[in-house]
Design a protein around this motif. Structure first.
Motif, mmCIF file in Angstrom:
data_model
loop_
_atom_site.group_PDB
_atom_site.id
_atom_site.type_symbol
_atom_site.label_atom_id
_atom_site.label_comp_id
_atom_site.label_asym_id
_atom_site.label_seq_id
_atom_site.Cartn_x
_atom_site.Cartn_y
_atom_site.Cartn_z
ATOM 1 N N LEU A 1 7.053 -0.540 96.567
ATOM 2 C CA LEU A 1 7.999 -1.651 96.456
ATOM 3 C C LEU A 1 9.200 -1.274 95.602
ATOM 4 C CD1 LEU A 1 5.357 -4.426 95.745
ATOM 5 C CD2 LEU A 1 6.760 -4.259 97.814
ATOM 6 N N ARG A 2 10.304 -1.976 95.863
ATOM 7 C CA ARG A 2 11.463 -1.855 94.977
ATOM 8 C C ARG A 2 12.123 -3.230 94.861
ATOM 9 N NH1 ARG A 2 15.757 -1.303 99.030
ATOM 10 N NH2 ARG A 2 17.198 -1.611 97.337
ATOM 11 N N PRO B 1 9.587 9.227 96.417
ATOM 12 C CA PRO B 1 8.380 9.302 95.591
ATOM 13 C C PRO B 1 7.182 9.831 96.362
ATOM 14 C CG PRO B 1 8.979 6.993 96.025
ATOM 15 C CD PRO B 1 10.063 7.841 96.603
ATOM 16 N N PRO C 1 -1.902 10.820 84.055
ATOM 17 C CA PRO C 1 -0.760 11.733 83.897
ATOM 18 C C PRO C 1 -0.931 12.995 84.744
ATOM 19 C CG PRO C 1 -1.472 10.882 81.763
ATOM 20 C CD PRO C 1 -2.502 10.447 82.765
ATOM 21 N N TYR C 2 0.173 13.608 85.064
ATOM 22 C CA TYR C 2 0.211 14.855 85.804
ATOM 23 C C TYR C 2 -0.658 15.896 85.116
ATOM 24 C CZ TYR C 2 2.300 18.763 88.329
ATOM 25 O OH TYR C 2 2.495 19.857 89.126
ATOM 26 N N ASP D 1 2.264 11.030 89.678
ATOM 27 C CA ASP D 1 3.040 9.959 89.076
ATOM 28 C C ASP D 1 2.102 9.033 88.314
ATOM 29 O OD1 ASP D 1 4.592 7.763 88.460
ATOM 30 O OD2 ASP D 1 5.683 7.796 90.348
ATOM 31 N N GLY D 2 1.979 9.278 87.019
ATOM 32 C CA GLY D 2 1.032 8.531 86.198
ATOM 33 C C GLY D 2 1.416 7.086 85.991
ATOM 34 N N ARG D 3 2.548 6.665 86.536
ATOM 35 C CA ARG D 3 2.955 5.270 86.389
ATOM 36 C C ARG D 3 2.264 4.353 87.389
ATOM 37 N NH1 ARG D 3 9.120 6.522 87.309
ATOM 38 N NH2 ARG D 3 8.039 8.019 88.641
ATOM 39 N N SER D 4 1.316 4.888 88.144
ATOM 40 C CA SER D 4 0.773 4.094 89.242
ATOM 41 C C SER D 4 -0.723 4.295 89.378
ATOM 42 C CB SER D 4 1.453 4.507 90.541
ATOM 43 O OG SER D 4 1.154 5.867 90.817
ATOM 44 N N PRO E 1 17.612 15.723 100.907
ATOM 45 C CA PRO E 1 18.904 15.165 100.498
ATOM 46 C C PRO E 1 18.698 13.843 99.743
ATOM 47 C CG PRO E 1 19.019 15.919 102.771
ATOM 48 C CD PRO E 1 17.580 16.058 102.351
ATOM 49 N N GLU E 2 17.750 13.042 100.179
ATOM 50 C CA GLU E 2 17.357 11.829 99.454
ATOM 51 C C GLU E 2 15.913 12.022 98.979
ATOM 52 O OE1 GLU E 2 16.585 8.474 101.929
ATOM 53 O OE2 GLU E 2 16.471 7.059 100.267
ATOM 54 N N PRO E 3 15.711 12.398 97.711
ATOM 55 C CA PRO E 3 14.337 12.592 97.226
ATOM 56 C C PRO E 3 13.545 11.285 97.333
ATOM 57 C CG PRO E 3 15.958 13.408 95.636
ATOM 58 C CD PRO E 3 16.718 12.628 96.661
ATOM 59 N N ALA F 1 11.148 16.442 96.749
ATOM 60 C CA ALA F 1 12.227 16.546 95.757
ATOM 61 C C ALA F 1 13.430 17.292 96.317
ATOM 62 C CB ALA F 1 11.721 17.237 94.495
ATOM 63 N N TYR G 1 3.097 9.937 95.868
ATOM 64 C CA TYR G 1 1.938 9.522 95.092
ATOM 65 C C TYR G 1 0.788 10.420 95.497
ATOM 66 C CZ TYR G 1 4.914 5.541 94.155
ATOM 67 O OH TYR G 1 5.971 4.755 93.764
ATOM 68 N N MET H 1 5.233 17.503 96.800
ATOM 69 C CA MET H 1 6.199 17.048 95.791
ATOM 70 C C MET H 1 7.486 17.867 95.886
ATOM 71 S SD MET H 1 3.694 16.595 92.449
ATOM 72 C CE MET H 1 5.010 16.158 91.280
#
Lengths: 526, 526
Positions: free
Chosen positions: B490-491, B261, B469-470, B475-478, B257-259, B254, B263, B250
């Motif tokens: 995906l985006r 994601p 959750p952490y 990333d608890g969104r997944s 230069p371009e952080p 982070a 998982y 992680m």
């Protein structure tokens, strides 16, 4: 209109004790009464405590109750009447028609999220029924829904004092997701913020929502803003602003014992790509529309067209002449704040003094304080490639034309760009075959590809994406405008073999909330 | 079964030159032939270059072609036959039946994602048709779809040599999303990894996918793994492993230069909560099932029940006695690697020596190398609250019973826990009113709440959430298991006023891909 200069911490309005700041009349630079007391870290703590207490209650409100809350905020904002418009025009320096339009957008946005909540689709209810006879192992009874992440810190944006501030898109989508919100008001429009904040607070009361559902803080971005993001009870951040401030918040969020998502909408130069046939046929017409988009709202849009790409030649020169003429006729325009105006002037001066940049045209000279005089520059592919400064956003009505030797060079240049919110293609049917190879790289680089238009004017709807790869946003997997924005503040939870009576109503077999569901992977409409 | 010890970089198998490592027979600790050449950073670069070149082609393959690719991987894995099973059993020390079951899960998972791709629902196509007559402004023609993020780095997991390694859940979901994958094989099972890697590579060839769709690297996690995550062409990371390794990745991601994601599925102690009535009525029966879950696969599951919470009293003591008896009868079991075994022994020794921890029972003593001897401990609420060590995951068959004075103390203890993958409630109808106040806190703390069962055994289906959750995940969104896992890679991209012939097929009005669509916010089934 009564403005007290108070913090709104839950239902209590209290005077901040951490210094005093004032709104400014953007056009004159004069102080507007009253002074706003700044929040302390104790105020942050109090607001977070209330938000945390409110979370479990607020997120379990019925769909109709939460939708009604959003509709009530909209109604309360409209009920502020002309006083809100006048204060907002004074603080922002934006024209009345723009602010009236922005109020309509803000209200429409709240109502759209009310409808999103009513539909219940955002819950993404999924059910995999038990298969007790399955071999070799039975399948359990599985149900999924999405719940809010927790209290959200929202940072008001300077350039959308209504639509992306106290009751703007971030707040509306977080509320819709079931998350309490603490807004850190932008210093550029404290009076507007308080008026809208009182409208939201009133809606909390009108609708019987728990007290900590909403708080509004004034004060230093660094101290109060970072303090908010550091608080363990804050679970996500919505931000629109500069790259520096956004990446600072990302760093604070990543360094927490429990890192949290930051949805920062930061910087974008929004390439406009003029394809040869369209440029040849309609270059002058495109130039008019371009200058309108460039100078709209003094150029203070995240989607402002900051970069023009075209193949060099007579057609491009005609475009340049037409754009120059149009810009030269355009008056300077009051910018949002003295510091934004200073930053704009400084960036324009840097471009003007750049050895490989030509100043193509300027708008009419400033006639008052804080007026930004639009600027159009041009440069070469080589200079653009070699100097990162030329790829930085200038916040305001400035744009850079890059003359490309051919389509290949233009393609390579786009491939070298950082992530962007939008790209705009100007094309005729005769350009389509030339356009095709550009589409894959554009999809990778931007959140919205648009044709024969400009990115300014962001529709608030279901298919909108106002987002894009880093650094245009902190998280290109999301949008901050449109109904999909609700997803930023949600996470899935699964319930296995949970008795019906203990399940959330949204997940019960009888479907009392009448939501669409994915059952065994197949959509079942309510 | 031929195993060469080669890196697979696109279609070329080449010998790694960065040191040599060997798989070990987990039970005996003996080296297994052949040696595996480690990758260099040049190999990482080559794999990333190929993946990047493949991305635009791979992500635009038709739904059917991509589904067929996933199905072909599944078929090719099955075609490896018993050789794969034998090698995997040797390298993992896991029983044959478990590995056969895991192969079935892996193949089933690939086929589920093939179906997910065929349905096209993951594209989340949205259309807001133009409204040219709308006042005050017309609405543009807006279309949205989701596209893959880009090449994904996947880290094989030690404890699922098939289901969460080379062609496991992360790889399957990334492929489904249209993302090329570079796998960093786990050192615990290099032979298994190569066999499966060759099956994937063959599927790439069989299905005419672009070469860089898949690569497989062996070597140091720190050098090669972090090198991969640092590469600008990698756009997301899938990882299952320790909290330290996960948070290291992680931090690397982070700091780019371009952080990007990450998982990471990291650590969880998966509280099991025994409510009074169920404990009174069925304590001994629950104890049997608990010990089975605890010792399954030598306890090497992320969802292993590492924490038991109950109110003190005679019923809990009867549970403790029954669990102790069951555990005492359970043989020690071979663990995945010597280092995992050492870490387990060390953690168990720490707990055993803890002044406020009582060793309740141990499984039968180890009879061979690397055998982990299950352990059951107990402690008080005070000790658990005061010593963070007791809240850390022990990877293996160890669990800690916390005797709570009452339900309030149990509730407070759960509120103090870090994020978890699962929580299991053992309840009877007479417990329901006591259970209700626990549900909100559990929803905030875990990804899956289950009733009268244990978290081991994660169904691969649509409503599953294997996330939380952490620090249970980054990333608890997944979720990393189940069909929703595709969303991680995906985006959304929006197309505004794009001519039909330039639009991706999935977005054309005629709906040639026959996907469900959200039109003006309303679902239209294909």
């Amino acid at each position: 209109m009564d403005i007290a200069g108070n913090l709104l911490i839950g239902q209590s309005a209290r005077r901040g004790t951490n210094g005093v700041s004032y709104g400014l009349d953007a056009a004159s630079g004069e102080r507007l009464a009253p002074g706003f007391g700044g929040a302390t870290l104790e105020d942050v703590d109090a607001a977070c405590g209330l938000a945390w207490s409110a979370f479990d209650l607020f997120r379990e409100t019925s769909l109709e109750a939460r939708a009604e809350f959003l509709d009530t905020i909209a109604a309360n904002i409209l009920a502020l009447g002309d006083g809100l418009i006048e204060r907002c025009v004074a603080e922002s320096g934006l024209p009345r028609a723009r602010i009236e339009g922005e109020r309509a957008r803000t209200v429409g946005q709240l109502r759209m999220f009310a409808d999103v909540v009513r539909s219940g689709d955002f819950l993404e209810v999924r059910m995999d029924p038990a298969q007790p006879e399955r071999k070799p192992l039975p399948r359990a009874n599985l149900r999924m829904r999405h719940i809010g992440l927790g209290p959200v810190a929202v940072f008001g944006a300077s350039n959308f004092p209504l639509a992306f501030s106290v009751a703007g898109g971030d707040t509306a989508s977080a509320f819709a997701a079931g998350c309490p919100v603490i807004v850190k008001a932008h210093a550029a429009h404290p009076g507007t913020s308080e008026l809208v904040g009182v409208a939201v607070r009133q809606a909390v009361e009108d609708c019987g929502m728990p007290e900590g559902t909403f708080s509004l803080l004034f004060g230093s971005g660094r101290e109060i803003g970072q303090g908010l993001v550091r608080d363990p009870r804050i679970k996500a951040v919505g931000f629109t602003g500069s790259r520096q401030a956004g990446t600072d918040l990302m760093a604070v969020a990543a360094a927490r014992p429990e890192p949290i998502p930051v949805y920062a909408e930061m910087s974008s130069i929004n390439p406009v790509i003029l394809f040869p046939h369209a440029l040849e046929q309609r270059g002058e017409e495109i130039a008019q529309a371009f200058v309108q988009s460039l100078t709209l709202g003094a150029g203070q849009f995240c989607t402002n067209p900051g970069l023009i790409l075209a193949v060099q030649g007579p057609a491009l020169e005609r475009f340049v002449v037409a754009a120059s003429e149009a810009l030269t006729r355009t008056p300077a325009a009051t910018m949002l704040t003295p510091s934004i105006h200073r930053a704009f002037e400084k960036s324009v001066a840097n471009f003007s003094a750049h050895p490989h940049v030509q100043t193509v045209a300027r708008a009419q000279p400033a006639a008052g304080a804080n007026e930004g005089q639009g600027a159009l520059f041009s440069t070469t592919v080589e200079a653009f490639r070699e100097d990162a400064l030329l790829r930085d956003e200038i916040f305001g009505a400035a744009s850079l034309i890059v003359r490309c030797p051919d389509l290949q060079a233009m393609h390579a240049l786009i491939e070298s760009l950082e992530g962007q919110l939008t790209a705009a293609l100007h094309i005729d049917e005769a350009d389509y075959s030339a356009v095709r190879p550009f589409l894959p790289v554009l999809e990778r680089r931007v959140g919205r590809v648009l044709v024969n238009g400009f990115g300014t004017g962001v529709e608030v709807s279901h298919a909108m994406v106002h987002g894009g790869p880093y650094p245009s946003t902190a998280d290109g997997r999301s949008t901050s405008v449109g109904s999909l924005a609700i997803r930023r503040y949600l996470r899935p939870v699964c319930y296995q073999d949970m008795p019906e009576v203990l399940l959330p109503e949204a997940l019960r077999v009888a479907n009392p909330w009448k939501v669409n569901r994915l059952v065994d992977g197949k959509i079942e409409l309510a």
